[in-house]
Structures are given as C-alpha cells and as structure tokens.
Design a protein around this motif. Structure first.
Motif, PDB file in Angstrom:
ATOM      1  N   SER A   1     -69.158  70.189 -52.627  1.00 54.36           N
ATOM      2  CA  SER A   1     -69.832  71.537 -52.472  1.00 54.36           C
ATOM      3  C   SER A   1     -69.422  72.133 -50.929  1.00 54.36           C
ATOM      4  O   SER A   1     -70.103  72.862 -50.215  1.00 54.36           O
ATOM      5  CB  SER A   1     -71.462  71.399 -52.287  1.00 54.36           C
ATOM      6  N   GLN A   2     -68.067  71.883 -50.613  1.00 55.75           N
ATOM      7  CA  GLN A   2     -67.467  72.240 -49.644  1.00 55.75           C
ATOM      8  C   GLN A   2     -67.143  73.787 -49.573  1.00 55.75           C
ATOM      9  O   GLN A   2     -66.899  74.289 -48.473  1.00 55.75           O
ATOM     10  CB  GLN A   2     -66.110  71.844 -49.170  1.00 55.75           C
ATOM     11  N   GLY A   3     -67.444  74.526 -50.445  1.00 56.57           N
ATOM     12  CA  GLY A   3     -67.337  75.971 -50.789  1.00 56.57           C
ATOM     13  C   GLY A   3     -65.842  76.407 -50.682  1.00 56.57           C
ATOM     14  O   GLY A   3     -64.942  75.541 -50.843  1.00 56.57           O
TER      15      GLY A   3
ATOM     16  N   THR B   1     -69.893  72.963 -56.848  1.00 52.60           N
ATOM     17  CA  THR B   1     -70.499  72.208 -58.128  1.00 52.60           C
ATOM     18  C   THR B   1     -71.924  73.115 -58.283  1.00 52.60           C
ATOM     19  O   THR B   1     -72.331  73.582 -57.316  1.00 52.60           O
ATOM     20  CB  THR B   1     -70.794  71.049 -58.079  1.00 52.60           C
ATOM     21  N   TYR B   2     -72.231  73.160 -59.529  1.00 54.92           N
ATOM     22  CA  TYR B   2     -73.621  73.921 -60.010  1.00 54.92           C
ATOM     23  C   TYR B   2     -74.300  72.981 -60.459  1.00 54.92           C
ATOM     24  O   TYR B   2     -74.105  72.391 -61.580  1.00 54.92           O
ATOM     25  CB  TYR B   2     -72.988  75.277 -60.676  1.00 54.92           C
TER      26      TYR B   2
ATOM     27  N   VAL C   1     -76.828  76.940 -59.646  1.00 57.47           N
ATOM     28  CA  VAL C   1     -77.209  77.083 -58.374  1.00 57.47           C
ATOM     29  C   VAL C   1     -76.106  76.525 -57.685  1.00 57.47           C
ATOM     30  O   VAL C   1     -75.713  75.217 -57.988  1.00 57.47           O
ATOM     31  CB  VAL C   1     -78.406  76.598 -57.814  1.00 57.47           C
ATOM     32  N   ASP C   2     -75.397  77.032 -56.843  1.00 53.29           N
ATOM     33  CA  ASP C   2     -74.389  76.360 -56.020  1.00 53.29           C
ATOM     34  C   ASP C   2     -74.817  75.393 -55.355  1.00 53.29           C
ATOM     35  O   ASP C   2     -75.816  75.625 -54.449  1.00 53.29           O
ATOM     36  CB  ASP C   2     -73.660  77.464 -55.132  1.00 53.29           C
ATOM     37  N   VAL C   3     -74.351  74.114 -55.349  1.00 55.28           N
ATOM     38  CA  VAL C   3     -75.228  73.009 -54.627  1.00 55.28           C
ATOM     39  C   VAL C   3     -74.982  73.033 -53.401  1.00 55.28           C
ATOM     40  O   VAL C   3     -75.926  72.264 -52.575  1.00 55.28           O
ATOM     41  CB  VAL C   3     -74.624  71.557 -55.366  1.00 55.28           C
ATOM     42  N   LYS C   4     -74.136  73.745 -52.423  1.00 47.88           N
ATOM     43  CA  LYS C   4     -74.067  73.607 -51.311  1.00 47.88           C
ATOM     44  C   LYS C   4     -75.520  74.334 -50.613  1.00 47.88           C
ATOM     45  O   LYS C   4     -75.828  74.089 -49.452  1.00 47.88           O
ATOM     46  CB  LYS C   4     -72.938  74.333 -50.455  1.00 47.88           C
ATOM     47  N   ARG C   5     -76.284  74.929 -51.489  1.00 48.05           N
ATOM     48  CA  ARG C   5     -77.418  75.724 -51.021  1.00 48.05           C
ATOM     49  C   ARG C   5     -78.701  74.996 -51.236  1.00 48.05           C
ATOM     50  O   ARG C   5     -79.786  75.651 -51.243  1.00 48.05           O
ATOM     51  CB  ARG C   5     -77.468  77.211 -51.729  1.00 48.05           C
ATOM     52  N   ILE C   6     -78.675  73.707 -51.817  1.00 49.24           N
ATOM     53  CA  ILE C   6     -79.811  72.978 -52.466  1.00 49.24           C
ATOM     54  C   ILE C   6     -79.972  72.031 -51.116  1.00 49.24           C
ATOM     55  O   ILE C   6     -79.344  71.638 -50.310  1.00 49.24           O
ATOM     56  CB  ILE C   6     -79.610  72.280 -53.498  1.00 49.24           C
ATOM     57  N   LEU C   7     -81.307  71.621 -51.083  1.00 50.81           N
ATOM     58  CA  LEU C   7     -81.532  70.378 -50.366  1.00 50.81           C
ATOM     59  C   LEU C   7     -81.392  69.409 -51.434  1.00 50.81           C
ATOM     60  O   LEU C   7     -81.834  69.610 -52.558  1.00 50.81           O
ATOM     61  CB  LEU C   7     -83.181  70.124 -49.759  1.00 50.81           C
ATOM     62  N   PRO C   8     -80.995  68.035 -51.037  1.00 47.09           N
ATOM     63  CA  PRO C   8     -81.093  67.120 -52.254  1.00 47.09           C
ATOM     64  C   PRO C   8     -82.442  67.055 -52.916  1.00 47.09           C
ATOM     65  O   PRO C   8     -83.443  67.071 -52.265  1.00 47.09           O
ATOM     66  CB  PRO C   8     -81.020  65.636 -51.267  1.00 47.09           C
ATOM     67  N   THR C   9     -82.091  66.818 -54.038  1.00 51.19           N
ATOM     68  CA  THR C   9     -83.236  66.651 -54.997  1.00 51.19           C
ATOM     69  C   THR C   9     -83.305  65.546 -56.069  1.00 51.19           C
ATOM     70  O   THR C   9     -82.170  65.112 -56.511  1.00 51.19           O
ATOM     71  CB  THR C   9     -83.139  68.330 -55.486  1.00 51.19           C
ATOM     72  N   LEU C  10     -84.669  65.429 -56.499  1.00 53.32           N
ATOM     73  CA  LEU C  10     -84.722  64.376 -57.715  1.00 53.32           C
ATOM     74  C   LEU C  10     -84.398  65.113 -59.029  1.00 53.32           C
ATOM     75  O   LEU C  10     -85.024  66.009 -59.368  1.00 53.32           O
ATOM     76  CB  LEU C  10     -86.045  63.935 -57.782  1.00 53.32           C
ATOM     77  N   VAL C  11     -83.559  64.361 -59.851  1.00 54.58           N
ATOM     78  CA  VAL C  11     -83.505  64.539 -61.364  1.00 54.58           C
ATOM     79  C   VAL C  11     -83.412  63.547 -62.078  1.00 54.58           C
ATOM     80  O   VAL C  11     -83.164  62.462 -61.778  1.00 54.58           O
ATOM     81  CB  VAL C  11     -82.045  65.577 -61.639  1.00 54.58           C
ATOM     82  N   SER C  12     -83.843  63.914 -63.470  1.00 53.64           N
ATOM     83  CA  SER C  12     -83.809  62.958 -64.512  1.00 53.64           C
ATOM     84  C   SER C  12     -82.527  62.669 -65.079  1.00 53.64           C
ATOM     85  O   SER C  12     -81.799  63.717 -65.086  1.00 53.64           O
ATOM     86  CB  SER C  12     -84.721  63.273 -65.382  1.00 53.64           C
TER      87      SER C  12
ATOM     88  N   VAL D   1     -72.494  71.033 -63.704  1.00 52.95           N
ATOM     89  CA  VAL D   1     -71.097  71.526 -64.168  1.00 52.95           C
ATOM     90  C   VAL D   1     -70.225  71.766 -63.101  1.00 52.95           C
ATOM     91  O   VAL D   1     -70.447  72.049 -61.780  1.00 52.95           O
ATOM     92  CB  VAL D   1     -71.023  73.109 -64.910  1.00 52.95           C
ATOM     93  N   SER D   2     -68.879  71.700 -63.249  1.00 53.59           N
ATOM     94  CA  SER D   2     -67.916  71.804 -62.144  1.00 53.59           C
ATOM     95  C   SER D   2     -67.502  73.179 -61.987  1.00 53.59           C
ATOM     96  O   SER D   2     -67.027  74.026 -63.042  1.00 53.59           O
ATOM     97  CB  SER D   2     -66.734  70.745 -62.395  1.00 53.59           C
ATOM     98  N   GLY D   3     -67.376  73.398 -60.784  1.00 54.31           N
ATOM     99  CA  GLY D   3     -66.696  74.673 -60.388  1.00 54.31           C
ATOM    100  C   GLY D   3     -65.559  74.460 -59.482  1.00 54.31           C
ATOM    101  O   GLY D   3     -65.143  75.347 -58.640  1.00 54.31           O
TER     102      GLY D   3
END
Lengths: 348, 427
Positions: B204-206, B211-212, B216-227, B237-239
């Motif tokens: 997510s270096q921009g 990566t989405y 959501v562009d993952v550079k804008r997330i805080l780490p999160t829990l997913v199943s 998905v890849s961008g």
C-alpha cells in the motif's frame, strides 16, 4: 580425455621439513608428492596430477602477493585444467596460502579450484567465497576422508557440472544464495515451521538473518555559508533518454551528470529510470526527487557557497547491497576529491 | 459464517458463439465479452486471446490475474468493484477452477510481468498451468496512468465475472464448505492446540502500489480483523504495478495458500482464529502505527503464533521485520514468508532489514537470479517492454526473440503468499 591437475602443498606435506624449512620458496616438481598420491588414486583415470607446486608457509605468509604470483606462474607453466590445494586441516598459514593460491588461480587463469580445511581455519573466512573448500577434521588424521571428497568435487568442476548443495558435496558454504524448487509450496512450509516452532521442536530457517553494517553519520558542517553541497540520489533521476542505461531494477551502475548552469530539472531534460515507483511525478518534474531548483535558489541567496557541478544517480530498487556499497564508496571518493563538504541524499 | 465454493473444473478454452462449459471445456463468446469490456470509454482497443498450458506463447506485459467467479446468492463478487459494498464473509460462489483472466497493458512499462506458457520460464509462474483468457488493453490517448490502471483492474474483474456468470447453471464438480465460528467460540475451540493468527501484509505504498479491501485503498486503513472466508470470497483485490515476481495478483488473494495451509491444520495441529490485514506504508510513523496496531490485535486474540506474509521487497522488508520484532517482543512466535534480492550471483544480502528474532523464515527464492527465456512462436502483448521491465536490462530482448531477464520479471515467480515451491539455499 584425461584432465590435467596441479596440486599445491606446503613444505611440511612435501617432506622437506617443518618450521625450520618454512622459508622454502615456490618450486615445481613433476608428478605427485606426499598427499598427492591419495588424490591421484581418487582421480582414477579421469584426471592426472601432472605436477606439484610446493611453497613454505612462512615464505607465503610473509610475501603474500609475490608468493601467489610466483605460484601462479609455476602452475600456468603446466597448462592444467584445474588446481587442487591442500588439505590444510587447521594449519592457519597453510590454509591461508591454499585459499590465496586458489583465488589467484581463479582470477589469473580462470581455472576451477578446490581446497580443504577445518571450519575454524582462518583461511576459510578469507577465501570461502573465492573457491570450494571441502570440510576436514582439524588434523591430518582426516586425510583419507577428505581426499576422495576433494577429488569428486574437482572432477565435477572439470566436467562443467554444477556442484550440489554444501551438505551433499561435503563443502563449507560459500555464502551465495542459490535458487531451488522444494517439495512443498511456501505456505505449507511456513505453516509446518510455525507448528514446529510452537511445539518447541527443531526447525530450520530457510534464510538465516544477516548482520548489518551500521555507519555512524559524519559530524555537522562547521560553516554552511562556505560549503559546497552535492546531490546524490537512488531515485533514478537521469537526463532524458537514460544515456547510461541504468536498469529499472537491480542497477549495475550509477551515472555522473553535469548540472553546471542547470537551474531547474525540466520534464524535457530529465526523468527517472527507477522501476519501483510511479514515475508520473518524477517525470513531470524531476526536482521533486532531486531538488536542483530549490538548491539553486539557496545558492543564489548565499545560504551555502556552491552546488557541486555533478550529481550522481542510481536506481535503488532491488539493487544488491554489495553493489550499492561499491557505488557509495566510489561516489564518496569522487566527492571527496572534488572538495565537496556535504551531500544531500534523496531516495524516491 | 458459511462459505460454499462451487468448483467447476476448466481444462480447455475455445471460442464459440455462446459462452458455455461442457466437460471442462469453456467456450467463450469473444465478441460479446469484447463489446462488454469496450463499453469502458477509457480503452482505445480491447483484444482477447487464449493461452493454454503448453502453448508456445509468451504474455507480456501482464498486469493482473483473476480467477473467474460469480456469486450464486446475489452478493457482490468483488465488493466495491463488481457488485455492491456488502460483506462477503458468507455466501455461495461459483469458481471456474483452472481458468484465469490475464490482463495485459503497458501501464508503467517496467512494472508488469511475463508469463511463458511453456519452456523454462513456465516453471516459475503458477499461471503457465491455468487456461488463460488474455485481455490486452490499450488506453485512449492522453489517459493518465492511474486511470489506465483503474480501468485495467476493473476490466479484469468484469471479464472474470462474465465468464463464471455465463455458466453459473452448470453442476459443480465439487463444493468446498468453510464454516467460520463467532470469535467467542473460535477462541475457546480446540483446547490444548496453540492459538494462531495470520498477519496478512498488503502492498500500500501508493502511486500504483495499491491494494483494496472492500474497495478501500488499504493505506487508509488501520490493521483490521477479517474472517478467512472474506478473503476467499473476494474481499481483497490487487491494484498493483510493482515487480511481477512478488506482487500478489487478485488470483493469489482469492486462493491465498497461507489461509489454505492454516485451515488444513486447524483443529489438528493449531487453532486458527483469524486473519489480521495490515498495510505497508512509506513513512516511519505509518509503519510504527500499523505494526503496533497489528500486533495489538494479535495480543487481543491471545495468539501464541503468527504467520506473517510480505508483499513486495525493499522498503516493505522494514515493515516485515518491524512486525516480527514487535510480535516476538510480545511473546508471540512468528514465521515469515519473504523473497530475496541477493544479486544475480546470490552473494549480496537478501533483505533490506533484519532482526535477530526472525529465526523462522521461509524464502520464496532469489528474484535477482537470471534466466534466458527462449523465443516463442507467438507473443501476446508488447515484447519491447522486456528491455525496461523490472528485472530486465538494456539488451534483454535479443534479436532471435529470446529474453534474458531476472526471474523478478516473471509473474508470481517469488510469490510471498507461498504459492510456489521456489526457494533458495546458501551454497
């Protein structure tokens, strides 16, 4: 065909004498001498020891460069296909001499070389990357085991085959990474490794961590107003068209570019060769990566004395650390010789 | 949460008047698909080709690979891109196993990859074994690179959806069911087995390194829990336009092998409790924030072990090592998956950062190793790109059509989700 091999040994294994004869100068004897007999037996018909070159450990240690050159000349006169040195076991000067001979043969004659030592012999760390070193015990008791291993590896090299893993060949690792396909995919191997680690069971990492150099920064400038400042970048800024063909990744070179009289890196004149970041903005205005425009302003304002006439640029993208270190040394040398006082390093 | 993957095997592709799947042979109505993709006014041209395992064909420059899928239950295929932004942790999804959509376009030139369908290069890419529909996309004049990337990304997803959706009525060869429990149950399940989570690092270096997650562009997330089921069902998905060897294609996310490996051991050797998604950012402050939050989530889950996968190399090595260091300092045992840039002679240091706590590392191989790719009968795409592709160099493309490159240029060669068997040893 029978390959021609020259064997290198010291004065002790040649039967000339011990420490009192360590000053023996290099000499050539036809055929096998001392441990060469076991080596010749292990070669069978496939290779022949055409000559043995002997040198005293003391002479070699005290005259490294000259001794290596003399030994190489003697070896070259026999027109061999390969050179085998030792085994040196845990004899430090002998191990160092064997390593130095192998390195000199590789560099000057381009021939395959094999030697053998105990892992703690100082010759190992000095020369492991330059030659194949078969692992031995610390004393000559291990001769019988070491010699067939050396012979079999030498024959492989003579046939042009790629040696197997160090564990398969009985050698000490040279420290180079070689690709291979393993039985399971990476994710399965990682999950297995985690299970083992959590259970406290033994596991083997696939990449032992390196130890990093730490470079202390130079002291602050005493007088900025009188300083000549240079720009150096790993962001790949180059004159349009990338005249030195610096690679987009794994750069094998850096460029030196004259910016005397250049006030601004325009899109018409400059761009980036870097393959690791979006080039849109660097190509649009290369000052974003290499701030020539701002430094010219500061130079005019007298904030510092002079912007150096040349900038240096390479691509820091998957570039091997060994190469990057060489670029750094060379660039630093040039800057120092040019009387540059300080450098601004920019990345991407 | 219950996910059903209805797997339809594909072992051949052909053109035809109607898209259909019979006996593993996927027939594609190329004109219908081409018109669908050409609706996007950002493309000057859309060309379709087929590339099958064993074909003497080279694909270059490859942007992304997508597994053809569609939802049977009306949910989104790629939330935020194909379908609504709904949660994808459960559902019924058709998977055309063995097929792939490969998008080609010279977006950045040097940040796309090569896929050879036969020969020595084929061994290095997982996509020499899939039946590929190749979508070559040229932009209208003046289209900005970021818009071109977005258009190519979407075209790949739409083509993947089109293929699966057209054959959704065909009976599945197998149905894989994954049932994921609520966290309260997951944490107390399988007493006696070590609790393990997956720390999933996303590029997510921009600036085309994106990566989405749920759009959501993952550079804008805080780490999160997913199943795990969300990942398996298209949440990520890849961008990306980075070196082809170790960027995670959308296909690799859809078929994340780390999740598969942990699920296989779940309940027998470990208690797998979930995936923590984190990013790889460029500033130290962002690295610290994300690494701290990711390890905090692992501590909240009370895991003993963390499997960490990287994406990319160089700068992200710092994130990888920071994640390892912080987790080990918190008493969590780690295993890392990375690849190496040890120089073409293998003599240089492999990573840009290191820590003594990284005692368990899986290597996906030295990406600087060189290979000669022999000429192919047909090249789909733009072979001139070989000279500027990351891993290539001036003169990479030889007069006879062969290419000497680092395996860095081969799509998926050193995939750090552990998709392949390539590795490295010290000799």
């Amino acid at each position: 065909m029978t390959y021609r091999v020259v064997h290198y040994i010291n004065q002790f294994f040649a039967g000339i004498g011990g420490e009192e004869e360590a000053g023996q100068r290099p000499l050539l004897k036809e055929g096998v001498v001392g441990p060469g007999q076991a080596l010749a037996a292990a070669f069978g018909d496939e290779a022949q020891i055409v000559a043995t070159v002997i040198c005293g450990d003391g002479y070699f240690a005290e005259n490294m460069d000259r001794a290596a050159a003399e030994v190489v000349d003697l070896i070259a006169s026999c027109r061999p296909d390969a050179v085998v040195a030792g085994p040196a076991f845990n004899a430090g000067r002998y191990g160092t001499a064997c390593g130095a001979v192998c390195q000199a043969v590789k560099e000057n004659l381009g021939l395959p070389t094999v030697t053998a030592m105990y892992p703690e012999n100082p010759g190992v760390d000095l020369y492991r990357s330059e030659t194949y070193i078969v692992e031995t015990t610390d004393s000559a008791r291990g001769l019988r085991k070491a010699v067939p291993t050396m012979a079999s590896l030498a024959l492989k090299l003579l046939r042009g085959e790629t040696p197997g893993l160090p564990s398969e060949e009985g050698t000490l690792p040279q420290g180079r990474r070689r690709n291979l396909f393993r039985d399971a995919c990476g994710a399965e191997r990682a999950a297995d490794m985690l299970v083992r680690k959590l259970r406290g069971e033994p596991f083997e990492t696939e990449y032992p961590m390196p130890v990093f150099d730490r470079v202390p920064p130079a002291g602050a400038l005493k007088n900025l107003k009188e300083a000549t400042i240079a720009l150096v970048t790993s962001g790949g800024i180059v004159p349009k068209g990338n005249p030195d063909h610096i690679e987009a990744s794994s750069a094998s070179r850096y460029g030196e570019y004259d910016i005397s009289g250049v006030d601004d890196l325009t899109a018409a004149g400059y761009g980036t060769a870097h393959g690791g970041y979006d080039p849109t903005y660097a190509d649009g205005d290369a000052d974003r990566v290499l701030p020539v425009d701002v430094l010219r302003e500061m130079e005019r304002e007298g904030r510092f004395a002079k912007l150096h006439d040349f900038f240096y640029s390479t691509v820091g993208n998957g570039t091997p650390v060994a190469l990057a270190a060489r670029f750094g040394r060379e660039i630093a040398e040039k800057l120092r010789n040019a009387g540059v006082d300080a450098v601004i390093l920019t990345s991407t | 949460m219950k996910l059903e993957l209805h797997r339809l095997k594909v072992n051949a592709l052909a053109w035809g008047e109607r898209t259909s799947l019979v006996g593993g042979r996927l027939t594609i109505d190329g004109e219908a698909l081409r018109s669908l993709l050409a609706e996007d006014s950002r493309f000057r041209s859309v060309a379709l080709d087929l590339a099958l395992p064993g074909d003497k064909v080279r694909l270059i420059p490859v942007k992304d690979v997508v597994e053809p899928r569609c939802r049977l239950d009306g949910g989104p295929l790629f939330p935020g891109f194909v379908g609504d932004v709904e949660t994808v942790d459960e559902g019924e999804t058709v998977v055309l196993e063995g097929a792939a959509v490969v998008t080609c376009g010279a977006i950045v030139g040097f940040q796309e990859g090569i896929i050879d369908m036969t020969g020595p290069g084929a061994e290095y890419t997982p996509f020499s074994k899939t039946c590929n529909l190749v979508v070559s996309l040229e932009p209208v004049e003046g289209l900005e690179k970021h818009d071109y990337e977005a258009a190519c990304r979407l075209a790949g997803f739409r083509a993947a959806h089109y293929l699966a959706n057209a054959v959704r009525g065909v009976a599945a060869d197998s149905v894989e069911t994954v049932v994921w429990p609520p966290l309260s149950e997951a944490l107390s399940a399988h007493p006696g087995l070590p609790r393990v989570a997956y720390l999933y690092m996303l590029q997510s270096q921009g600036l085309l390194h994106d990566t989405y997650l749920y759009g959501v562009d993952v550079k804008r997330i805080l780490p999160t829990l997913v199943s795990p089921t969300e990942v398996m069902n298209g949440a990520i998905v890849s961008g990306n336009c980075v070196s082809a060897c170790d960027k995670n294609s959308t296909y690799a996310h859809q078929n994340n092998p780390v999740i598969a490996a942990l699920l296989r051991r779940h309940g027998r050797e470990i208690n797998f409790v979930g995936c923590i998604v984190t990013n790889e950012n460029v500033t130290l402050a962002d690295k610290k924030r994300s690494s701290g939050q990711a390890v905090k989530l692992a501590r909240m889950l009370g895991v003993e072990g963390l499997l960490i996968s990287e994406e990319g190399f160089g700068n992200p090595d710092a994130d990888l090592i920071m994640n390892c260091h912080r987790a080990e300092a918190a008493g969590i045992r780690t295993v890392l998956i990375t690849d190496e840039f040890a120089g073409s002679d293998g003599a240089s240091q492999s990573l840009a950062d290191a820590t003594a706590e990284a005692t368990a590392v899986v290597s996906a191989g030295n990406a600087n190793a060189r290979i000669v790719l022999p000429p192919m009968e047909r090249v789909i795409g733009f072979p001139r790109e070989a000279n500027v592709i990351a891993g290539g160099f001036e003169g990479s493309l030889r007069d006879d059509g062969s290419i000497e490159v680092e395996i860095q240029a081969i799509t998926g060669a050193t995939n750090e989700l552990g998709l392949g068997r390539l590795s490295a040893v010290t000799v």
